[in-house]
Design an enzyme around this catalytic site. Structure first.
Site, mmCIF file in Angstrom:
data_model
loop_
_atom_site.group_PDB
_atom_site.id
_atom_site.type_symbol
_atom_site.label_atom_id
_atom_site.label_comp_id
_atom_site.label_asym_id
_atom_site.label_seq_id
_atom_site.Cartn_x
_atom_site.Cartn_y
_atom_site.Cartn_z
ATOM 1 N N ARG A 129 0.439 -1.402 -0.322
ATOM 2 C CA ARG A 129 -0.040 -0.184 0.000
ATOM 3 C C ARG A 129 0.992 1.716 0.002
ATOM 4 O O ARG A 129 0.049 2.436 0.156
ATOM 5 C CB ARG A 129 -0.988 0.006 1.271
ATOM 6 C CG ARG A 129 -1.502 -1.695 1.163
ATOM 7 C CD ARG A 129 -3.417 -1.407 2.120
ATOM 8 N NE ARG A 129 -3.542 -2.407 2.064
ATOM 9 C CZ ARG A 129 -3.772 -3.225 2.579
ATOM 10 N NH1 ARG A 129 -3.032 -3.379 3.770
ATOM 11 N NH2 ARG A 129 -4.129 -4.586 2.213
ATOM 12 N N THR A 173 1.761 -5.826 3.972
ATOM 13 C CA THR A 173 1.351 -5.065 2.615
ATOM 14 C C THR A 173 0.881 -3.788 3.183
ATOM 15 O O THR A 173 1.020 -2.774 2.225
ATOM 16 C CB THR A 173 -0.133 -6.202 2.476
ATOM 17 O OG1 THR A 173 -0.692 -6.035 3.834
ATOM 18 C CG2 THR A 173 0.385 -7.590 1.958
ATOM 19 N N GLY A 189 -1.428 -11.626 8.476
ATOM 20 C CA GLY A 189 -1.269 -13.042 8.524
ATOM 21 C C GLY A 189 -2.667 -13.449 10.236
ATOM 22 O O GLY A 189 -2.211 -14.824 10.041
ATOM 23 N N ALA A 190 -3.597 -13.045 10.619
ATOM 24 C CA ALA A 190 -3.998 -13.495 11.482
ATOM 25 C C ALA A 190 -4.772 -14.494 10.935
ATOM 26 O O ALA A 190 -5.283 -15.847 11.906
ATOM 27 C CB ALA A 190 -4.818 -12.023 12.051
ATOM 28 N N GLU A 191 -5.260 -14.738 9.793
ATOM 29 C CA GLU A 191 -6.208 -15.515 9.863
ATOM 30 C C GLU A 191 -4.824 -17.334 9.549
ATOM 31 O O GLU A 191 -5.367 -17.379 9.680
ATOM 32 C CB GLU A 191 -6.272 -15.665 7.940
ATOM 33 C CG GLU A 191 -7.397 -14.545 7.493
ATOM 34 C CD GLU A 191 -6.866 -13.235 8.134
ATOM 35 O OE1 GLU A 191 -5.479 -13.046 7.811
ATOM 36 O OE2 GLU A 191 -7.551 -12.051 7.857
ATOM 37 N N THR A 254 -3.658 -8.385 14.377
ATOM 38 C CA THR A 254 -2.287 -8.057 13.320
ATOM 39 C C THR A 254 -2.540 -6.897 12.775
ATOM 40 O O THR A 254 -3.412 -6.282 12.925
ATOM 41 C CB THR A 254 -2.291 -8.695 12.243
ATOM 42 O OG1 THR A 254 -3.458 -9.136 11.929
ATOM 43 C CG2 THR A 254 -1.373 -10.422 12.455
ATOM 44 N N ASN A 274 -8.579 -8.346 13.584
ATOM 45 C CA ASN A 274 -9.537 -9.766 13.639
ATOM 46 C C ASN A 274 -8.348 -11.226 15.313
ATOM 47 O O ASN A 274 -6.991 -10.918 14.957
ATOM 48 C CB ASN A 274 -10.349 -10.537 12.052
ATOM 49 C CG ASN A 274 -8.784 -11.044 11.813
ATOM 50 O OD1 ASN A 274 -8.521 -10.417 10.532
ATOM 51 N ND2 ASN A 274 -8.617 -12.558 12.035
ATOM 52 N N ASP A 319 -14.239 -11.168 11.789
ATOM 53 C CA ASP A 319 -13.233 -10.856 10.578
ATOM 54 C C ASP A 319 -14.131 -8.776 10.840
ATOM 55 O O ASP A 319 -13.063 -7.546 9.397
ATOM 56 C CB ASP A 319 -13.144 -11.078 9.445
ATOM 57 C CG ASP A 319 -12.326 -10.869 8.884
ATOM 58 O OD1 ASP A 319 -10.903 -10.216 9.353
ATOM 59 O OD2 ASP A 319 -12.003 -10.996 7.515
ATOM 60 N N CYS A 620 -8.624 -24.300 -3.233
ATOM 61 C CA CYS A 620 -8.011 -23.408 -3.648
ATOM 62 C C CYS A 620 -8.932 -21.696 -4.423
ATOM 63 O O CYS A 620 -8.234 -20.970 -4.898
ATOM 64 C CB CYS A 620 -8.418 -23.692 -5.487
ATOM 65 S SG CYS A 620 -7.768 -25.568 -5.560
#
Length: 696
Positions: A129, A173, A189-191, A254, A274, A319, A620
């Site tokens: 960004r 990012t 990277g929280a997910e 994060t 989140n 989220d 995917c």
């Protein structure tokens, strides 16, 4: 190397004239309207340029002045900086380019050589960004977790530090921020199961000054961080059990975007994301507020010490991050002038928050949202609808995990007193995964996200498409009411810019870049950009000529995963676009050729096709599109030659033949038989595509 040196020599006069940049230039940015010195132009991040050469009377003459082609069709989300005639921006894969701001002529570029595998850890594409700028240096975060400082004149790397554990699925990012001789950076990277934090580094040396964790960790270990005391006294009592840190990777939280310095109060504000896993029941036994998830936290910029916090979503389970842009303003609230934060996070409420105390002064819905009825201004807590927690029955939220407003920058005009918010309406289907099993290094949400079946019939697809909406909302933060809106007809529109010429600029997902009358929303101008325009525009001037610049390029989380209902589309590489009055440039014709559907034949019973659908959704769909309906950013697997060969499919999916491009080996997650089952499903979708009279 010779090409780069040649460009530097050609630009030598321009670069040599640029003085060293001191941090306090951002504090005095209003005295330099020709520049765009920081992410939001000023510390207040209002994204307002006082330049007025381009206005309703002259906008009919606005044309493309120059463009600069980038090297990938991946998502472009960067906000450029303009300093003394040079435009700097980050691009996909964390690369940096510097160009002459008047002509677009390349000056230098920098490639941090992010390994392709890092793309797998990115929830939301390989985007970046933007950079930060101070003291003659350019600062950027890289997708694989590094913070780098470059010489702004030459692009030479001055220092580089790894801000994250490279063995954990962290990413960066967001844009760094600079103030008081420090560079502030968070991570994502929280997910995937990480523990969030924000760090401050010495801008001259890259030495770590302080770190603040947003959620408590192992109680038997001290972090030696600025957050130690407050997490023990205030944070840990709001969490339940030990799975969040011991089993699930760290709890999330994060700080992946909003970091803002307030020079008036000498405070740093961070927006926290989140939880991990996302479902509160799994993460914290369904108990506790889980501080500091979904919170704005005020810190001492010199030491990282805690000052105050406001949690927007206690016990976060949807989220609904607070990571969205934090904007500072002085506004009349309750009969007197107040220093406030203006915040439009994912959850659909627009907050006006006292910057000195963290108290919520007002909060109203800026988008239709059904997870909570209102915000109690006495306690600051939302009145959450009981069924919204999807404990036993699924809950369809009118605002899903994509949010009513995500990272796309909003803007504020002091002329109109309005905030211009890129709003989107993407419903979310929340269903508790009672068979949840933690998978290290993978998304761990605790609810089904990608398994929603995509209708094949035209009416069903149209109904699904119609449920996805987007608009630009002109919002009065004092009265908490919408003044006007510009509908776009589809979700995921771009960032906004307000100018002294009484205009608002914004890009859209359908590839248009538009200008509106800031007072009434009348569309005055538009430009066909050939690809989505998601990034935040900026305005600057060179030798008295005003420019509007923006990055164009489709990508990001929603465009990658959301099913494309537009049919097959060619996606050109991203570009920097710059506009000025009487510009004379033109884009080359768009290559619209797309590959035909594959002729692959993988006979399989219906049960195996359905099994393949689920495996595809889980492994995917987030990159190649829900239900195989790709937007064309990454390969449409229904059109892939690899699909026609079982051996080639195994080489890519299991052996990682394309790892350098970001397609890692899925051997840790799939068996060879699983991969072939997915191939059977995709081949069945390709066959359906061939049978259709017209493609979806």
């Amino acid at each position: 190397m010779l090409k780069r040196l040649s460009a530097l020599l050609l630009a030598g006069t321009l670069l040599a004239a640029a003085p060293a940049i001191a941090n306090d230039r951002i504090r005095n940015a209003e005295a330099e309207p020709q520049n765009w010195l920081s992410h939001g132009r000023t510390y207040g991040e209002q994204r307002f340029s006082p330049l007025d050469q381009i206005n309703p009377a002259s906008i009919g003459r606005l044309r493309l002045a120059w463009y600069h082609d980038l090297d990938t069709n991946r998502g472009q989300e960067g906000t450029p900086l303009i300093v003394d005639g040079v435009l700097y921006t980050t691009t996909a894969w964390s690369k940096v380019v510097a160009v002459d701001a008047a002509t677009g002529k390349p000056l230098w570029s920098h490639d941090p050589q992010v390994p392709g595998r890092a793309a797998f850890n990115g929830c939301c594409d390989v985007v970046n960004r933007g950079p930060a700028f101070a003291d003659g240096k350019l600062f950027l975060g890289t997708l694989d977790g590094r913070l780098q400082a470059l010489d702004a004149r030459t692009g030479t790397l001055l220092w580089s530090v790894q801000t994250t554990d490279p063995n954990q699925p962290y990413t960066i990012t967001g844009a760094p921020r600079v103030a008081k001789g420090k560079v502030f950076i968070g991570n994502g990277g929280a997910e995937y199961g990480v523990r969030g934090y924000v760090s401050a580094y010495d801008s001259a040396t890259g030495k770590l000054v302080w770190r603040f964790y947003t959620v408590p960790g192992d109680p038997a270990r001290k972090d030696g961080a600025a957050s130690d005391a407050i997490l023990e006294t205030l944070g840990r009592p709001t969490w339940s059990g030990e799975d969040y840190w011991k089993k699930y990777g760290g709890g999330g939280g994060t700080v992946w975007d909003a970091i803002v310095y307030d020079p008036d109060l000498d405070q740093l504000y961070i927006g926290v994301g989140n939880g991990s896993p996302l479902n509160h029941v799994i993460r914290s036994e369904g108990k506790g507020d889980n501080l500091f998830l979904s919170s704005i936290v005020a810190l001492d910029p010199d030491t990282g010490a805690y000052r105050w916090h406001y949690q927007e979503v206690p016990g976060e389970s949807w989220d609904y991050t607070a990571s969205q842009q934090i904007m500072l303003a002085d506004l009349p609230v309750g009969g007197r002038q107040r220093k406030v934060i203006l915040h439009a996070p994912k959850n659909g409420f627009f907050y006006v928050i006292d910057r000195q105390t963290g108290k919520t002064l007002s909060a109203e819905k800026y988008a239709p949202t059904n997870w909570a009825t209102h915000i109690d201004l006495t306690t600051g807590r939302p009145a959450i609808v009981a069924e919204a927690r999807y404990l036993e029955k699924p809950f369809v939220a009118t605002v899903g995990s994509a949010g009513a407003h995500s990272w796309h920058p909003m803007a504020f005009s002091p002329q109109t007193g309005l905030v211009y918010i890129p709003v989107q309406l993407i419903p979310g289907y929340y269903h508790r995964d009672k068979a949840f099993t933690y998978r290290k290094g993978r998304w761990n949400l605790g609810y089904d996200l990608m398994r929603v079946p995509i209708p094949r019939d035209a009416d069903g697809r149209k109904a699904m498409q119609d449920s996805l909406q987007g608009w630009l909302s002109a919002w009065d933060p004092v009265t908490q009411k919408e003044v006007w809106r510009a509908d776009h007809g589809m979700a995921w529109n771009g960032g906004a810019l307000a100018t002294g010429g009484g205009l608002v600029f914004q890009g859209t997902f359908d590839g248009r870049f538009r200008a509106y009358d800031a007072g009434n929303g009348t569309e005055l101008w538009s430009f066909a950009a050939q690809t989505s325009v998601m990034a935040g525009p900026v305005s600057y001037s060179v030798n008295g000529r005003q420019f509007i610049a923006v990055l164009a390029g489709t990508g990001g989380a929603v465009p990658l995963a959301l099913p494309s209902f537009q049919g097959p589309q060619a996606r050109p590489n991203g570009r920097i676009l710059a506009f000025a009055l009487d510009g004379a440039a033109a884009l080359p014709p768009l290559d619209t050729i797309v590959a035909p559907p594959s002729n692959a034949s993988v006979p399989a019973p219906a049960e195996r096709i359905e099994q393949g659908r689920i495996l595809y959704a889980d492994n995917c769909g987030g990159c190649h599109g829900m239900g195989t309906l790709s937007g064309g950013i990454l390969p449409d697997l229904r059109r892939s030659l690899v699909l026609e060969s079982a051996e080639a499919w195994q080489q890519v999916v299991i052996e990682g033949a394309f790892q350098d491009r970001g397609m890692i080996s899925f051997r840790p997650f799939l068996t060879a038989q699983d991969a072939e089952t997915i191939r059977a499903y995709v081949a069945d979708e390709a066959a359906h595509l061939r049978r259709e009279a017209k493609e979806p």
